[in-house]
Write a protein that holds these residues in place. Structure first.
Motif, PDB file in Angstrom:
ATOM      1  N   ILE A  24     -11.124 -19.604  20.182  1.00  0.00           N
ATOM      2  CA  ILE A  24     -12.506 -19.275  19.837  1.00  0.00           C
ATOM      3  C   ILE A  24     -13.470 -20.112  20.668  1.00  0.00           C
ATOM      4  N   LEU A  25     -13.226 -21.403  20.754  1.00  0.00           N
ATOM      5  CA  LEU A  25     -14.106 -22.266  21.543  1.00  0.00           C
ATOM      6  C   LEU A  25     -14.005 -21.945  23.025  1.00  0.00           C
ATOM      7  N   GLY A  26     -12.822 -21.607  23.497  1.00  0.00           N
ATOM      8  CA  GLY A  26     -12.676 -21.190  24.888  1.00  0.00           C
ATOM      9  C   GLY A  26     -13.471 -19.927  25.169  1.00  0.00           C
ATOM     10  N   MET A  27     -13.447 -18.988  24.233  1.00  0.00           N
ATOM     11  CA  MET A  27     -14.201 -17.749  24.360  1.00  0.00           C
ATOM     12  C   MET A  27     -15.695 -18.030  24.483  1.00  0.00           C
ATOM     13  N   TYR A  28     -16.160 -19.057  23.780  1.00  0.00           N
ATOM     14  CA  TYR A  28     -17.575 -19.410  23.826  1.00  0.00           C
ATOM     15  C   TYR A  28     -17.913 -20.360  24.971  1.00  0.00           C
ATOM     16  N   GLY A  29     -16.952 -20.605  25.846  1.00  0.00           N
ATOM     17  CA  GLY A  29     -17.223 -21.400  27.041  1.00  0.00           C
ATOM     18  C   GLY A  29     -17.210 -22.895  26.834  1.00  0.00           C
ATOM     19  N   LYS A  30     -16.643 -23.389  25.733  1.00  0.00           N
ATOM     20  CA  LYS A  30     -16.639 -24.818  25.446  1.00  0.00           C
ATOM     21  C   LYS A  30     -15.404 -25.492  26.044  1.00  0.00           C
ATOM     22  N   GLN A  31     -15.557 -26.755  26.424  1.00  0.00           N
ATOM     23  CA  GLN A  31     -14.457 -27.524  26.975  1.00  0.00           C
ATOM     24  C   GLN A  31     -13.595 -28.061  25.839  1.00  0.00           C
ATOM     25  N   VAL A  32     -12.309 -27.765  25.895  1.00  0.00           N
ATOM     26  CA  VAL A  32     -11.395 -28.121  24.810  1.00  0.00           C
ATOM     27  C   VAL A  32     -10.127 -28.732  25.393  1.00  0.00           C
ATOM     28  N   THR A  33      -9.656 -29.783  24.760  1.00  0.00           N
ATOM     29  CA  THR A  33      -8.347 -30.351  25.057  1.00  0.00           C
ATOM     30  C   THR A  33      -7.534 -30.373  23.782  1.00  0.00           C
ATOM     31  N   VAL A  34      -6.327 -29.803  23.847  1.00  0.00           N
ATOM     32  CA  VAL A  34      -5.411 -29.796  22.708  1.00  0.00           C
ATOM     33  C   VAL A  34      -4.291 -30.786  23.000  1.00  0.00           C
ATOM     34  N   LEU A  35      -4.071 -31.733  22.096  1.00  0.00           N
ATOM     35  CA  LEU A  35      -2.999 -32.714  22.231  1.00  0.00           C
ATOM     36  C   LEU A  35      -1.921 -32.413  21.199  1.00  0.00           C
ATOM     37  N   GLU A  36      -0.692 -32.205  21.657  1.00  0.00           N
ATOM     38  CA  GLU A  36       0.435 -31.900  20.776  1.00  0.00           C
ATOM     39  C   GLU A  36       1.516 -32.958  20.965  1.00  0.00           C
ATOM     40  N   ALA A  37       1.968 -33.564  19.860  1.00  0.00           N
ATOM     41  CA  ALA A  37       2.966 -34.623  19.942  1.00  0.00           C
ATOM     42  C   ALA A  37       4.325 -34.097  20.378  1.00  0.00           C
ATOM     43  N   MET A  38       4.658 -32.865  19.983  1.00  0.00           N
ATOM     44  CA  MET A  38       5.948 -32.299  20.376  1.00  0.00           C
ATOM     45  C   MET A  38       5.922 -31.864  21.842  1.00  0.00           C
ATOM     46  N   ASP A  39       7.107 -31.621  22.373  1.00  0.00           N
ATOM     47  CA  ASP A  39       7.203 -31.205  23.780  1.00  0.00           C
ATOM     48  C   ASP A  39       6.970 -29.713  23.968  1.00  0.00           C
ATOM     49  N   THR A  40       7.139 -28.932  22.905  1.00  0.00           N
ATOM     50  CA  THR A  40       6.953 -27.479  22.972  1.00  0.00           C
ATOM     51  C   THR A  40       6.415 -26.993  21.637  1.00  0.00           C
ATOM     52  N   LEU A  41       6.062 -25.721  21.587  1.00  0.00           N
ATOM     53  CA  LEU A  41       5.707 -25.094  20.322  1.00  0.00           C
ATOM     54  C   LEU A  41       6.953 -24.987  19.444  1.00  0.00           C
ATOM     55  N   ILE A  42       6.757 -24.976  18.126  1.00  0.00           N
ATOM     56  CA  ILE A  42       7.876 -24.762  17.210  1.00  0.00           C
ATOM     57  C   ILE A  42       8.384 -23.337  17.397  1.00  0.00           C
ATOM     58  N   ASP A  43       9.705 -23.186  17.541  1.00  0.00           N
ATOM     59  CA  ASP A  43      10.257 -21.869  17.874  1.00  0.00           C
ATOM     60  C   ASP A  43      11.040 -21.227  16.734  1.00  0.00           C
ATOM     61  N   TYR A  44      11.056 -21.833  15.541  1.00  0.00           N
ATOM     62  CA  TYR A  44      11.777 -21.209  14.436  1.00  0.00           C
ATOM     63  C   TYR A  44      10.791 -20.548  13.463  1.00  0.00           C
ATOM     64  N   PRO A  45      11.229 -19.523  12.735  1.00  0.00           N
ATOM     65  CA  PRO A  45      10.335 -18.799  11.830  1.00  0.00           C
ATOM     66  C   PRO A  45       9.802 -19.703  10.720  1.00  0.00           C
ATOM     67  N   ARG A  46       8.535 -19.532  10.398  1.00  0.00           N
ATOM     68  CA  ARG A  46       7.920 -20.269   9.282  1.00  0.00           C
ATOM     69  C   ARG A  46       7.150 -19.268   8.431  1.00  0.00           C
ATOM     70  N   GLY A  47       5.838 -19.114   8.713  1.00  0.00           N
ATOM     71  CA  GLY A  47       5.070 -18.136   7.966  1.00  0.00           C
ATOM     72  C   GLY A  47       5.540 -16.714   8.251  1.00  0.00           C
ATOM     73  N   VAL A  48       5.382 -15.827   7.253  1.00  0.00           N
ATOM     74  CA  VAL A  48       5.849 -14.447   7.425  1.00  0.00           C
ATOM     75  C   VAL A  48       4.781 -13.414   7.074  1.00  0.00           C
ATOM     76  N   GLY A  49       3.583 -13.863   6.633  1.00  0.00           N
ATOM     77  CA  GLY A  49       2.552 -12.922   6.230  1.00  0.00           C
ATOM     78  C   GLY A  49       1.265 -13.097   7.017  1.00  0.00           C
ATOM     79  N   LEU A  50       0.730 -11.996   7.534  1.00  0.00           N
ATOM     80  CA  LEU A  50      -0.509 -11.994   8.315  1.00  0.00           C
ATOM     81  C   LEU A  50      -1.422 -10.940   7.705  1.00  0.00           C
ATOM     82  N   ASP A  51      -2.662 -11.314   7.350  1.00  0.00           N
ATOM     83  CA  ASP A  51      -3.527 -10.356   6.659  1.00  0.00           C
ATOM     84  C   ASP A  51      -4.615  -9.790   7.560  1.00  0.00           C
ATOM     85  N   ASP A  52      -5.417  -8.900   6.989  1.00  0.00           N
ATOM     86  CA  ASP A  52      -6.426  -8.185   7.764  1.00  0.00           C
ATOM     87  C   ASP A  52      -7.547  -9.092   8.251  1.00  0.00           C
TER      88      ASP A  52
END
Length: 574
Positions: A24-52
């Motif tokens: 969202i912030l990238g879409m609005y042209g804002k400078q963003v840095t995301v810092l993640e402690a892990m080396d990659t995104l989590i690749d196992y299933p977690r949430g299973v529901g996505l709403d409208d």
């Protein structure tokens, strides 16, 4: 000498809330840095529901085509008792916000699409392997001190300075702990075993909640032939015991002919939590997603609540960073989001208690009550259409009361004595709730979703007339500074005429489905001020519009000197 990298917003944690906020912030042209402690995104299933509501945000940032292939739209839920009898069905048919109310989805694939979507923005970077150890804050900025492993095995300290930091690191959020806010609620002692498998052996594409007093369970059909089971564990069952393959196979024996032949993805024990932080912001630090609230899985709202946080916070940060609004606007993030997060936690806990009944007498009473209630069409529809789910309604925040035009709050009911109000079909105020998203026609496109037509910033929508014909120049000047789009909605039969006769600065939309006509017909509010997050900030008769606009701008802490062009951008599709 230690160097400091500057950015506008620092997001700690590359989970779904952090990744969506970065989009969202990238879409609005804002400078963003995301810092993640892990080396990659989590690749196992977690949430299973996505709403409208979440899909509407996904649409706004231009990632529908990337995420849609990983969903099961119209995900039906059936609550069954120990004998397999269906007690209630949850199958909402509404597409009020432009998308199906419920989807099953594969979270790792959705999160990956959110991450890959950031490559569209040269102003956004994601750094993996950066663990934030400390944060320093003063009146002008916030600085994170992060540790990162170098190729030679040594640890390097890096500093990142931003105007704001948003902690999205999950339920154990160090940011929340630094803020010193409470995390109130409960963590029921009940543990559950999650079992995910490939090559779904059942094939049923929906959800069964098994209210079996012997052992409550959940069985969920997910996209890409993934099947999830969840089994409630007894107090005397250890984690080592229940994750043993033979033990898991015994649990699955009532569900599949030969559990040993399943292609297992994972077996994991977890405990439900129901907690909400007392505040989502202190100074230049904020929290979002699981860092701000944890909720049991029953309503599938953990991932979606994080999306709501990002949707609410994103445009506000953009407005403040662009100089359009005072920093105090960010206080409305807590006042608008906290109550609904609490409502979803409470509902999830209540639903869980209904399913987890293990006392045989209590289970019989519950089953009998459900059978009686299903005899009443209105009650049956209440569950089927998911009307028990509390939709977000903001009563404090960036709002103007439709009755008094008071700034910063909005009553839930219309109380005016004017004839249009007295004869309205809907007495509930539209202020503070999401505006619907039907399909419309415009000069440039046919049968497109409303949000795609009006863009991603503020809009003023008037039924049957041009905003320029009903608003004084002083109000139009303020709306211009805000960067708001002026929109006229007319029946499709009038669209071509309106396009020729209305000011070219006004977007004319044809209501070819009749859904917008019905919305305005039911409510005595022909003029709507629509926020970037698609919530109604104000709705009124046209003669009340100038006063209503001033109240909204005051609630927003609007600063006219802000640069509109910095706040508004068009999302880039993948």
């Amino acid at each position: 000498m230690k160097t400091t990298q500057d950015t506008e917003v620092l997001i700690v944690g590359a989970g779904p809330a952090g990744l969506m906020l970065a989009n969202i912030l990238g879409m609005y042209g804002k400078q963003v840095t995301v810092l993640e402690a892990m080396d990659t995104l989590i690749d196992y299933p977690r949430g299973v529901g996505l709403d409208d509501e979440s899909f509407r945000t996904i649409q706004t940032v231009g990632l529908v085509d990337a995420i849609r292939p990983h969903t099961n739209p119209q995900h039906i839920m059936r609550l069954v008792n120990g004998a397999g009898k269906v007690m209630l069905v949850n199958n909402p048919q509404t597409v009020e916000f432009g998308w199906e109310r419920k989807h099953g989805f594969i979270q790792p694939e959705a999160d990956k699409a959110l991450y890959e979507g950031l490559s569209r923005f040269g102003n956004v970077q994601v750094l993996f392997g950066y663990r934030v150890e400390n944060v320093e804050e003063d009146g002008q900025s916030v600085t994170a001190i992060a540790l990162v492993s170098r190729p030679d095995g040594t640890i390097e300290e890096r500093r990142f300075s931003a105007q704001y930091l948003v902690g999205c690191e999950g339920g154990k959020s160090p940011t929340r702990k630094r803020l010193g806010v409470s995390f109130e609620g409960e963590s029921p002692s009940t543990r559950w075993l999650v079992v995910d498998v490939n090559n779904d052996p059942l094939g049923t594409p929906n959800v069964f909640l098994g209210a079996d007093p012997k052992r409550p369970y959940v069985s969920i059909g997910l996209p890409h032939a993934v099947r999830r089971w969840e089994f409630m564990l007894h107090d005397d069952e250890t984690e080592e015991q229940v994750t043993d393959p033979d033990y898991v196979n015994a649990l699955l024996a009532d569900h599949v002919p030969n559990p040993a032949e399943l292609d297992f993805i994972r077996r994991r024990v977890f405990t439900h939590h129901g907690r909400v932080a007392s505040d989502f912001r202190k100074g230049r630090q904020l929290i979002a997603g699981d860092a701000a609230h944890l909720m049991p899985v029953w309503m599938g709202q953990g991932w979606n609540s994080g999306m709501r946080d990002a949707t609410n916070l994103g445009w506000k940060l953009a407005a403040v960073l662009s100089g359009q609004a005072d920093d105090a606007l960010l206080d409305t993030y807590t006042s608008e989001r906290k109550d609904h997060a609490q409502a979803m936690v409470d509902l999830s806990l209540t639903f869980g208690r209904l399913i987890k009944i293990t006392n045989p007498v209590g289970a019989v009473l519950r089953d009998a009550a459900s059978s009686v209630l299903n005899l009443f069409p209105q009650v049956k529809s209440y569950f089927a259409d998911m009307r028990f789910k509390p939709m977000p309604r903001y009563t404090r925040g960036v709002l103007a009361d439709p009755n008094t035009r008071e700034s910063g709050s909005a009553a839930a009911k219309l109380t005016s004595k004017l004839i249009p109000v007295l004869t309205a079909n809907v007495k509930n105020s539209p202020v503070g709730v999401q505006f619907p998203q039907p399909r419309v026609n415009s000069r440039d496109a046919s049968d497109q979703l409303l949000d795609d037509a009006i863009g991603n910033w503020w809009s003023v929508i008037v039924w049957g007339n041009s905003p320029k014909d009903v608003l004084p120049q002083s109000s139009l000047d303020k709306l211009s500074l805000l960067g708001a789009r002026l929109v006229a909605v007319v029946p499709e039969t009038q669209r071509e005429w309106a396009q020729k006769h209305m000011d070219p600065d006004v977007m004319v939309l044809g209501d070819h489905t009749g859904r917008l006509k019905k919305w305005f017909d039911d409510r005595p509010t022909p003029l709507v001020f629509l926020r970037p997050d698609r919530f109604v900030a104000g709705a009124c008769l046209t003669q009340h519009a100038p006063e209503t606009l001033d109240a909204i701008l005051a609630a927003m802490k609007f600063t006219p000197a802000g640069a509109v062009t910095d706040a508004v951008a068009v999302p880039v599709a993948l």
